[in-house]
Design a protein around this motif. Structure first.
Motif, mmCIF file in Angstrom:
data_model
loop_
_atom_site.group_PDB
_atom_site.id
_atom_site.type_symbol
_atom_site.label_atom_id
_atom_site.label_comp_id
_atom_site.label_asym_id
_atom_site.label_seq_id
_atom_site.Cartn_x
_atom_site.Cartn_y
_atom_site.Cartn_z
ATOM 1 N N THR A 107 -26.175 22.219 -26.377
ATOM 2 C CA THR A 107 -26.798 21.028 -25.802
ATOM 3 C C THR A 107 -28.020 21.409 -24.970
ATOM 4 O OG1 THR A 107 -24.695 19.826 -25.747
ATOM 5 C CG2 THR A 107 -26.444 19.047 -24.285
ATOM 6 N N LEU A 108 -27.866 22.444 -24.128
ATOM 7 C CA LEU A 108 -28.977 22.898 -23.301
ATOM 8 C C LEU A 108 -30.116 23.445 -24.160
ATOM 9 C CD1 LEU A 108 -30.169 23.419 -20.515
ATOM 10 C CD2 LEU A 108 -28.961 25.631 -20.488
ATOM 11 N N LEU A 109 -29.770 24.174 -25.215
ATOM 12 C CA LEU A 109 -30.769 24.710 -26.127
ATOM 13 C C LEU A 109 -31.596 23.589 -26.748
ATOM 14 C CD1 LEU A 109 -32.034 26.883 -28.051
ATOM 15 C CD2 LEU A 109 -30.076 26.462 -29.570
ATOM 16 N N LEU A 110 -30.930 22.579 -27.282
ATOM 17 C CA LEU A 110 -31.632 21.491 -27.953
ATOM 18 C C LEU A 110 -32.506 20.720 -26.978
ATOM 19 C CD1 LEU A 110 -28.811 20.174 -30.328
ATOM 20 C CD2 LEU A 110 -30.787 21.578 -30.931
ATOM 21 N N GLN A 111 -31.989 20.485 -25.769
ATOM 22 C CA GLN A 111 -32.783 19.769 -24.772
ATOM 23 C C GLN A 111 -34.025 20.564 -24.387
ATOM 24 O OE1 GLN A 111 -29.921 19.202 -21.614
ATOM 25 N NE2 GLN A 111 -29.134 17.294 -22.469
ATOM 26 N N THR A 112 -33.829 21.855 -24.114
ATOM 27 C CA THR A 112 -34.934 22.707 -23.679
ATOM 28 C C THR A 112 -35.970 22.876 -24.788
ATOM 29 O OG1 THR A 112 -33.422 23.930 -22.230
ATOM 30 C CG2 THR A 112 -35.540 24.954 -22.716
ATOM 31 N N ALA A 113 -35.490 23.203 -25.983
ATOM 32 C CA ALA A 113 -36.406 23.463 -27.095
ATOM 33 C C ALA A 113 -37.148 22.205 -27.518
ATOM 34 C CB ALA A 113 -35.632 24.046 -28.273
ATOM 35 N N GLU A 114 -36.462 21.070 -27.540
ATOM 36 C CA GLU A 114 -37.130 19.836 -27.966
ATOM 37 C C GLU A 114 -38.197 19.423 -26.953
ATOM 38 O OE1 GLU A 114 -36.022 15.712 -30.265
ATOM 39 O OE2 GLU A 114 -34.449 16.756 -29.142
ATOM 40 N N ASN A 115 -37.920 19.610 -25.663
ATOM 41 C CA ASN A 115 -38.917 19.301 -24.637
ATOM 42 C C ASN A 115 -40.153 20.187 -24.796
ATOM 43 O OD1 ASN A 115 -37.406 17.275 -23.441
ATOM 44 N ND2 ASN A 115 -36.459 18.627 -21.924
ATOM 45 N N ARG A 116 -39.929 21.473 -25.050
ATOM 46 C CA ARG A 116 -41.051 22.389 -25.214
ATOM 47 C C ARG A 116 -41.805 22.109 -26.517
ATOM 48 N NH1 ARG A 116 -38.470 28.253 -23.363
ATOM 49 N NH2 ARG A 116 -37.773 27.575 -21.283
ATOM 50 N N ALA A 117 -41.053 21.732 -27.548
ATOM 51 C CA ALA A 117 -41.689 21.404 -28.824
ATOM 52 C C ALA A 117 -42.608 20.198 -28.666
ATOM 53 C CB ALA A 117 -40.631 21.127 -29.886
ATOM 54 N N ALA A 118 -42.183 19.229 -27.864
ATOM 55 C CA ALA A 118 -43.000 18.034 -27.633
ATOM 56 C C ALA A 118 -44.309 18.375 -26.939
ATOM 57 C CB ALA A 118 -42.214 17.017 -26.799
ATOM 58 N N GLN A 119 -44.339 19.524 -26.255
ATOM 59 C CA GLN A 119 -45.545 19.981 -25.571
ATOM 60 C C GLN A 119 -46.377 20.921 -26.447
ATOM 61 O OE1 GLN A 119 -44.275 21.674 -21.809
ATOM 62 N NE2 GLN A 119 -42.976 19.901 -21.361
ATOM 63 N N GLY A 120 -45.965 21.065 -27.716
ATOM 64 C CA GLY A 120 -46.739 21.866 -28.660
ATOM 65 C C GLY A 120 -46.328 23.310 -28.767
ATOM 66 N N SER A 164 -44.855 26.184 -30.436
ATOM 67 C CA SER A 164 -44.441 26.462 -31.811
ATOM 68 C C SER A 164 -43.149 27.272 -31.866
ATOM 69 C CB SER A 164 -45.554 27.199 -32.564
ATOM 70 O OG SER A 164 -45.810 28.463 -31.999
ATOM 71 N N GLU A 165 -42.915 28.135 -30.874
ATOM 72 C CA GLU A 165 -41.669 28.906 -30.867
ATOM 73 C C GLU A 165 -40.470 27.987 -30.645
ATOM 74 O OE1 GLU A 165 -42.047 32.037 -28.033
ATOM 75 O OE2 GLU A 165 -43.286 33.263 -29.366
ATOM 76 N N ALA A 166 -40.637 26.979 -29.789
ATOM 77 C CA ALA A 166 -39.557 26.014 -29.573
ATOM 78 C C ALA A 166 -39.292 25.218 -30.847
ATOM 79 C CB ALA A 166 -39.919 25.079 -28.426
ATOM 80 N N MET A 167 -40.348 24.905 -31.584
ATOM 81 C CA MET A 167 -40.175 24.202 -32.864
ATOM 82 C C MET A 167 -39.378 25.061 -33.838
ATOM 83 S SD MET A 167 -44.056 22.757 -33.324
ATOM 84 C CE MET A 167 -44.879 21.849 -32.011
ATOM 85 N N SER A 168 -39.667 26.373 -33.847
ATOM 86 C CA SER A 168 -38.953 27.247 -34.775
ATOM 87 C C SER A 168 -37.484 27.372 -34.404
ATOM 88 C CB SER A 168 -39.626 28.627 -34.835
ATOM 89 O OG SER A 168 -39.458 29.332 -33.631
ATOM 90 N N ILE A 169 -37.174 27.430 -33.107
ATOM 91 C CA ILE A 169 -35.762 27.539 -32.719
ATOM 92 C C ILE A 169 -35.032 26.231 -33.022
ATOM 93 C CG2 ILE A 169 -35.784 26.757 -30.327
ATOM 94 C CD1 ILE A 169 -34.076 29.939 -31.594
ATOM 95 N N MET A 170 -35.746 25.104 -32.970
ATOM 96 C CA MET A 170 -35.145 23.838 -33.362
ATOM 97 C C MET A 170 -34.778 23.869 -34.846
ATOM 98 S SD MET A 170 -34.665 21.651 -30.917
ATOM 99 C CE MET A 170 -34.463 20.140 -31.852
ATOM 100 N N TYR A 171 -35.595 24.526 -35.641
ATOM 101 C CA TYR A 171 -35.268 24.667 -37.064
ATOM 102 C C TYR A 171 -33.979 25.459 -37.239
ATOM 103 C CZ TYR A 171 -35.195 26.955 -41.598
ATOM 104 O OH TYR A 171 -34.786 27.476 -42.802
ATOM 105 N N PHE A 172 -33.859 26.580 -36.526
ATOM 106 C CA PHE A 172 -32.654 27.393 -36.668
ATOM 107 C C PHE A 172 -31.420 26.672 -36.152
ATOM 108 C CE2 PHE A 172 -35.842 30.863 -36.726
ATOM 109 C CZ PHE A 172 -35.476 31.416 -37.944
ATOM 110 N N ALA A 173 -31.602 25.891 -35.101
ATOM 111 C CA ALA A 173 -30.459 25.208 -34.502
ATOM 112 C C ALA A 173 -30.012 24.004 -35.311
ATOM 113 C CB ALA A 173 -30.801 24.775 -33.078
ATOM 114 N N THR A 174 -30.960 23.318 -35.964
ATOM 115 C CA THR A 174 -30.629 22.082 -36.679
ATOM 116 C C THR A 174 -30.649 22.218 -38.195
ATOM 117 O OG1 THR A 174 -32.932 21.312 -36.773
ATOM 118 C CG2 THR A 174 -31.664 20.770 -34.773
ATOM 119 N N LYS A 175 -31.295 23.285 -38.706
ATOM 120 C CA LYS A 175 -31.474 23.508 -40.142
ATOM 121 C C LYS A 175 -32.366 22.453 -40.791
ATOM 122 C CE LYS A 175 -28.675 27.057 -40.068
ATOM 123 N NZ LYS A 175 -28.379 27.078 -38.627
#
Length: 280
Positions: free
Chosen positions: A120-133, A135-146
């Protein structure tokens, strides 16, 4: 990931996290250099991790986890220390640590949070960072969500590791292309972008793709770009060609034969393009 090496290349094989310290510490730098050169670095990483560097803590946890089928408690502890400082890669490991192996062996490590809480913390943190552009957070969202859309966003944001990985995912058949020939074009475009952005594994793969269709001179330039970065796979091939010759114009020269190239932790980079010479 998840194939581990692919995780480290896509997440992993780059500057994973920038420590917020005021100046680079030589102890920390040395530990990271040794780790990224695939040399034994546990002692140095312990010292660097003890200084509070979250990336060194992540690397140390990776090193400690590597020999085991299940995560040892000490590795878990260092992942937690790193995650507490915001390292999303450590959060990922903690979120997916309770795998079937450790459950079967009843050796799942105990920590301050459950795997689902870390997720839960991972998705919240990574999605917030992804929204700010980020790219590493976007990639971890891919691994976490497929969900491939996250990897596509990371590639569009300019992350070379994500560009490389997306090219390989397209090659494996993922993604939708209404015009079949566009798949190969997009795959090559992404691979070339990752190579141009300095990712050594993309440079060697792009060189192999070019060599496979006879564009040896152009491929050689990309291959040598990876060699100049001291990439282990490129260096290994370069040493072989110095001794045996090859399809590039690298002259056979036994006096330059490289005997000190360290053995890599994996014999073949994931998604590696085999050239016609390698297939033969």
């Amino acid at each position: 990931m998840l194939n581990k090496l692919a995780l480290l290349i896509a997440l992993v094989l780059s500057s994973i996290f920038v420590w917020a310290g005021s100046a680079p510490d030589p102890i920390i730098n040395q530990a990271k250099v040794l780790y990224n050169q695939r040399k034994p670095a546990t002692l140095q990483l312990r010292e660097a991790a003890g200084l509070g560097d979250p990336e060194a803590q992540f690397y140390l946890a990776e090193e400690l986890r590597r020999p085991f089928f299940a995560m040892p408690q000490e590795a878990y502890m260092w992942y937690e220390k790193s995650a507490a400082q915001g390292n999303i890669y450590s959060m990922y490991r903690l979120a997916f640590s309770n795998n079937g192996t450790c459950k079967a062996l009843q050796t799942c490590p105990k920590g301050s949070k459950s795997a689902s809480e870390w997720n839960t913390l991972l998705l919240q943190t990574a999605e917030n960072r992804a929204a700010q552009g980020d790219s590493e957070a976007m990639s971890i969202m891919y691994f976490a969500t497929k969900e491939l859309k996250w990897l596509e966003q990371a590639a569009d944001a300019g992350g070379p590791e994500s560009q490389w990985l997306l090219a390989n995912r397209y090659r494996e058949g993922q993604g939708v292309f209404f015009i079949p020939s566009n798949r190969k074009k997009e795959e090559e475009r992404l691979l070339k972008l990752a190579a141009a952005n300095g990712l050594a594994i993309a440079q060697t793969e792009y060189a192999g793709l070019l060599a496979d269709r006879g564009e040896h001179s152009v491929g050689e330039a990309w291959y040598l770009a990876a060699v100049k970065q001291s990439d282990i796979y490129a260096l290994s091939g370069y040493a072989y060609m110095l001794e045996k010759g090859g399809f590039y114009t690298i002259p056979k020269d036994l006096s330059k034969r490289t005997r000190s190239i360290p053995l890599s932790r994996s014999s073949t980079p994931p998604g590696h393009y085999a050239t016609k010479q390698e297939k033969a």
